[in-house]
Design an enzyme around this catalytic site. Structure first.
Site, PDB file in Angstrom:
ATOM      1  N   GLY A  58       0.837  -1.197   0.000  1.00 20.29           N
ATOM      2  CA  GLY A  58       0.000   0.000   0.000  1.00 20.29           C
ATOM      3  C   GLY A  58       0.868   1.241   0.000  1.00 20.29           C
ATOM      4  O   GLY A  58       1.993   1.218   0.501  1.00 20.29           O
ATOM      5  N   GLN A  63       2.584  10.149   1.150  1.00 16.52           N
ATOM      6  CA  GLN A  63       3.920   9.531   1.216  1.00 16.52           C
ATOM      7  C   GLN A  63       4.792   9.895   0.028  1.00 16.52           C
ATOM      8  O   GLN A  63       5.998   9.658   0.044  1.00 16.52           O
ATOM      9  CB  GLN A  63       3.805   8.003   1.287  1.00 16.52           C
ATOM     10  CG  GLN A  63       3.176   7.506   2.578  1.00 16.52           C
ATOM     11  CD  GLN A  63       3.121   5.992   2.599  1.00 16.52           C
ATOM     12  OE1 GLN A  63       2.178   5.404   2.087  1.00 16.52           O
ATOM     13  NE2 GLN A  63       4.130   5.357   3.173  1.00 16.52           N
ATOM     14  N   CYS A 104       5.918   0.228   7.228  1.00 11.77           N
ATOM     15  CA  CYS A 104       5.470   1.383   6.445  1.00 11.77           C
ATOM     16  C   CYS A 104       6.629   1.823   5.559  1.00 11.77           C
ATOM     17  O   CYS A 104       7.763   1.906   6.035  1.00 11.77           O
ATOM     18  CB  CYS A 104       5.061   2.512   7.395  1.00 11.77           C
ATOM     19  SG  CYS A 104       4.521   4.001   6.549  1.00 11.77           S
ATOM     20  N   LEU A 105       6.334   2.099   4.295  1.00 11.79           N
ATOM     21  CA  LEU A 105       7.408   2.491   3.371  1.00 11.79           C
ATOM     22  C   LEU A 105       8.044   3.826   3.771  1.00 11.79           C
ATOM     23  O   LEU A 105       9.162   4.115   3.371  1.00 11.79           O
ATOM     24  CB  LEU A 105       6.885   2.555   1.930  1.00 11.79           C
ATOM     25  CG  LEU A 105       6.386   1.219   1.365  1.00 11.79           C
ATOM     26  CD1 LEU A 105       5.890   1.388  -0.065  1.00 11.79           C
ATOM     27  CD2 LEU A 105       7.468   0.139   1.421  1.00 11.79           C
ATOM     28  N   HIS A 146      -4.491   1.258   7.481  1.00 11.96           N
ATOM     29  CA  HIS A 146      -3.138   1.838   7.558  1.00 11.96           C
ATOM     30  C   HIS A 146      -3.020   3.008   6.576  1.00 11.96           C
ATOM     31  O   HIS A 146      -2.545   4.090   6.931  1.00 11.96           O
ATOM     32  CB  HIS A 146      -2.103   0.743   7.243  1.00 11.96           C
ATOM     33  CG  HIS A 146      -0.688   1.237   7.194  1.00 11.96           C
ATOM     34  ND1 HIS A 146       0.279   0.843   8.094  1.00 11.96           N
ATOM     35  CD2 HIS A 146      -0.065   2.092   6.349  1.00 11.96           C
ATOM     36  CE1 HIS A 146       1.422   1.436   7.808  1.00 11.96           C
ATOM     37  NE2 HIS A 146       1.242   2.210   6.745  1.00 11.96           N
ATOM     38  N   GLU A 147      -3.462   2.773   5.332  1.00  9.29           N
ATOM     39  CA  GLU A 147      -3.330   3.821   4.304  1.00  9.29           C
ATOM     40  C   GLU A 147      -4.253   4.998   4.606  1.00  9.29           C
ATOM     41  O   GLU A 147      -3.885   6.156   4.395  1.00  9.29           O
ATOM     42  CB  GLU A 147      -3.618   3.257   2.906  1.00  9.29           C
ATOM     43  CG  GLU A 147      -2.690   2.128   2.473  1.00  9.29           C
ATOM     44  CD  GLU A 147      -1.210   2.430   2.673  1.00  9.29           C
ATOM     45  OE1 GLU A 147      -0.792   3.592   2.528  1.00  9.29           O
ATOM     46  OE2 GLU A 147      -0.464   1.484   3.008  1.00  9.29           O
ATOM     47  N   HIS A 150      -2.775   7.481   6.866  1.00  8.90           N
ATOM     48  CA  HIS A 150      -1.852   8.430   6.219  1.00  8.90           C
ATOM     49  C   HIS A 150      -2.597   9.678   5.739  1.00  8.90           C
ATOM     50  O   HIS A 150      -2.044  10.778   5.750  1.00  8.90           O
ATOM     51  CB  HIS A 150      -1.183   7.780   5.002  1.00  8.90           C
ATOM     52  CG  HIS A 150       0.011   6.945   5.336  1.00  8.90           C
ATOM     53  ND1 HIS A 150       1.155   7.454   5.900  1.00  8.90           N
ATOM     54  CD2 HIS A 150       0.251   5.610   5.164  1.00  8.90           C
ATOM     55  CE1 HIS A 150       2.048   6.478   6.066  1.00  8.90           C
ATOM     56  NE2 HIS A 150       1.527   5.348   5.636  1.00  8.90           N
TER      57      HIS A 150
END
Ligand code: ZN
Length: 178
Positions: A58, A63, A104-105, A146-147, A150
């Site tokens: 994701g 991000q 997380c990226l 999670h996304e 953000h």
């Protein structure tokens, strides 16, 4: 800082890359996407590319420095299934919670056990501007949450237990040093 939807003319999707904590855009509440146009689609293509390069499942627009309510996902149970979610809204349909480890990226090297409701309904627009409505109590429901966090400027490090804080201490310090 974040690029608002009104600054579209200056965006070259090819130049967008993944930002890491503590970049300020990661903490800004994102703005709704006003129109699903060619630029939004080009940004989505770039997001898939970046997500796949980083082996993620994701990636949210903040991000990559765009304060837009939009994210892309790859279903961990069906790797061929890529989805774009624009202006997504979540609804908890199964309130019982489960804890699982998330990465997380934007937080390389960090893993946090996050407690989340199991069943989620998601509604939003796809890359063609069509309404999409899905329900899941599989792993993808966790990814949606999670996304979606953000888009409200929330990160998994906001949800760390004292144990998580301890085991991630070094990685967090290294990130803050840049
Ligand atoms: Zn993330």
């Amino acid at each position: 800082m974040g690029v608002s939807y009104h600054a579209l003319m200056t965006i070259d999707p090819g130049n967008l890359g993944i930002l890491t904590h503590p970049h300020p855009t990661l903490r800004m509440p994102a703005q709704p996407v006003e129109e699903v146009d060619d630029l939004v689609r080009a940004v989505a293509v770039r997001m898939f590319q970046l997500m796949e390069e980083a082996a993620g499942i994701g990636l949210a627009a903040p991000q990559i420095g765009l304060s837009w309510r939009m994210f892309v996902t790859r279903d961990p149970e069906d790797e061929t299934k890529n989805s774009v979610w624009i202006n997504p809204e979540l609804e908890v349909i199964e309130d019982s919670k489960e804890s699982d480890e998330e990465g997380c990226l934007s937080l390389p090297g960090i893993l946090v056990n996050v407690n989340r409701p199991l069943g989620i309904r998601i509604r939003g627009l796809n890359e063609r501007g069509e309404p999409v409505d899905e329900v899941s109590n599989e792993h993808i429901a966790r990814v949606w949450q999670h996304e979606h966090d953000h888009l409200d400027g929330r990160l998994i490090i906001d949800r760390m237990s004292s144990m998580d804080r301890l085991r991630n201490r070094r990685a967090l310090r290294d990130l803050k040093r840049g």
